[in-house]
Motif scaffolding. Structure first.
Motif, short mmCIF file in Angstrom:
data_model
loop_
_atom_site.label_atom_id
_atom_site.label_comp_id
_atom_site.label_asym_id
_atom_site.label_seq_id
_atom_site.Cartn_x
_atom_site.Cartn_y
_atom_site.Cartn_z
N GLY A 1 0.83 -1.20 0.00
CA GLY A 1 0.00 0.00 0.00
C GLY A 1 0.86 1.24 0.00
N SER A 2 0.20 2.38 -0.07
CA SER A 2 0.88 3.66 -0.05
C SER A 2 -0.09 4.72 0.44
CB SER A 2 1.39 4.03 -1.45
OG SER A 2 0.29 4.19 -2.33
N ALA A 3 0.46 5.86 0.85
CA ALA A 3 -0.34 7.00 1.27
C ALA A 3 0.42 8.26 0.92
CB ALA A 3 -0.62 6.95 2.77
N PHE A 4 -0.31 9.35 0.68
CA PHE A 4 0.34 10.62 0.37
C PHE A 4 -0.51 11.78 0.85
CE2 PHE A 4 -2.44 10.07 -3.24
CZ PHE A 4 -2.86 11.34 -3.55
N TYR A 5 0.16 12.92 1.05
CA TYR A 5 -0.50 14.17 1.39
C TYR A 5 0.32 15.30 0.78
CZ TYR A 5 -2.45 18.11 3.90
OH TYR A 5 -3.05 19.31 4.19
N TYR A 6 -0.36 16.24 0.13
CA TYR A 6 0.29 17.37 -0.51
C TYR A 6 -0.49 18.63 -0.14
CZ TYR A 6 1.30 20.60 -4.37
OH TYR A 6 1.62 21.71 -5.11
N LEU A 7 0.22 19.68 0.26
CA LEU A 7 -0.41 20.95 0.59
C LEU A 7 0.32 22.06 -0.14
CD1 LEU A 7 -2.24 22.87 2.27
CD2 LEU A 7 -0.45 22.83 4.02
N ALA B 1 -4.65 7.18 -0.56
CA ALA B 1 -4.02 5.95 -0.10
C ALA B 1 -4.45 4.81 -1.01
CB ALA B 1 -4.45 5.64 1.34
N SER B 2 -3.60 3.78 -1.05
CA SER B 2 -3.94 2.58 -1.82
C SER B 2 -3.56 1.35 -1.01
CB SER B 2 -3.20 2.56 -3.16
OG SER B 2 -1.80 2.42 -2.96
N LEU B 3 -4.22 0.25 -1.30
CA LEU B 3 -3.95 -1.02 -0.63
C LEU B 3 -4.27 -2.14 -1.60
CD1 LEU B 3 -3.15 -2.40 2.08
CD2 LEU B 3 -5.60 -2.49 2.57
N GLY B 4 -3.39 -3.11 -1.70
CA GLY B 4 -3.61 -4.24 -2.58
C GLY B 4 -2.96 -5.49 -2.02
N GLY B 5 -3.43 -6.63 -2.47
CA GLY B 5 -2.85 -7.89 -2.02
C GLY B 5 -3.70 -9.07 -2.42
N PHE C 1 -6.83 -8.28 -4.85
CA PHE C 1 -7.62 -7.05 -4.77
C PHE C 1 -6.70 -5.85 -4.80
CE2 PHE C 1 -6.24 -7.27 -0.43
CZ PHE C 1 -6.21 -5.96 0.02
N PHE C 2 -7.26 -4.73 -5.24
CA PHE C 2 -6.57 -3.45 -5.19
C PHE C 2 -7.62 -2.38 -4.99
CE2 PHE C 2 -4.89 0.45 -7.07
CZ PHE C 2 -3.72 0.57 -6.35
N THR C 3 -7.38 -1.45 -4.08
CA THR C 3 -8.30 -0.35 -3.83
C THR C 3 -7.51 0.93 -3.63
OG1 THR C 3 -10.18 0.37 -2.48
CG2 THR C 3 -8.41 -0.81 -1.34
N VAL C 4 -8.10 2.03 -4.04
CA VAL C 4 -7.40 3.31 -3.96
C VAL C 4 -8.41 4.44 -3.72
CG1 VAL C 4 -7.46 3.68 -6.45
CG2 VAL C 4 -5.68 4.78 -5.10
N PHE C 5 -7.98 5.45 -2.96
CA PHE C 5 -8.78 6.66 -2.73
C PHE C 5 -7.89 7.87 -3.00
CE2 PHE C 5 -9.78 10.29 -0.05
CZ PHE C 5 -11.08 10.53 -0.42
N ASP C 6 -8.41 8.84 -3.73
CA ASP C 6 -7.74 10.11 -3.97
C ASP C 6 -8.72 11.23 -3.65
OD1 ASP C 6 -5.11 9.49 -5.04
OD2 ASP C 6 -6.15 8.74 -6.81
N GLY C 7 -8.26 12.23 -2.93
CA GLY C 7 -9.10 13.38 -2.61
C GLY C 7 -8.39 14.68 -2.88
#
Length: 180
Positions: free
Chosen positions: A38-44, A68-72, A81-87
């Motif tokens: 998985g991964s996660a990020f934040y940008y301001l 964030a994303s998560l897969g396995g 599976f793989f799932t991802v969220f971007d906001g």
């Protein structure tokens, strides 16, 4: 976070693309693997840290992007599976200023600084299943929503706020494919 690879073809199209007259963008989404990852990020980017234009106004909005994303594996060596969220949250001032020095009060009162927003959320879930050594089933669901208040104009405008509004867009997409 969801893109594994992309390809831009602007000429000499292969048969798989067909008779396209313009450019083609092919995007491959990530998939789950045999290991949990998985991964996660934040940008301001704050508007105060961007340069001002010649009139002293901000050139860029305050923007936050995060995800964030998560897969396995779901079933070892068979189902993944793989799932991802971007906001995104974006906000900036909109200044309404008319080219009148002494207009009617009901018009002049519509001048001022107002808030504009552009808030986006996207989500994708994907499952890949090996039916056999020669057949694979893939299913994907995508959701996106956008809420943007007063986002038709930005910066400084002579268009009254009544020409703006709140945009609300929501999209749900499902795709299933069988590769043999």
């Amino acid at each position: 976070e969801a893109i594994k690879e992309f390809r831009i073809v602007h000429s000499n199209f292969s048969a798989e693309i067909g008779r396209s007259a313009g450019g083609v963008i092919n995007v491959v989404t990530k998939s789950g693997t045999g290991n949990l990852h998985g991964s996660a990020f934040y940008y301001l980017r704050h508007r105060e840290s961007s340069p001002k234009n010649v009139f002293g106004f901000d050139t860029a909005p305050t923007r936050q992007q995060f995800g964030a994303s998560l897969g396995g594996p779901l079933i070892k060596d068979k189902t993944f599976f793989f799932t991802v969220f971007d906001g995104q949250r974006e906000q900036q001032p909109l200044t309404v200023r008319f080219n009148l020095t002494n207009g009617p009060p009901e018009i002049m009162s519509k001048q001022g600084t107002f808030k504009t927003t552009n808030n986006v959320a996207t989500y994708m879930a994907k499952i890949d299943h090996r039916l056999s050594s020669r057949n694979e089933l893939s299913m994907r669901y995508s959701f996106s929503t956008n809420k943007a208040a007063n986002a038709t104009n930005f910066g400084v405008t002579d268009s009254s706020l009544e020409n703006n509004g709140t945009e609300r867009d929501t999209t749900n997409t499902g795709v299933a494919s069988l590769t043999s």
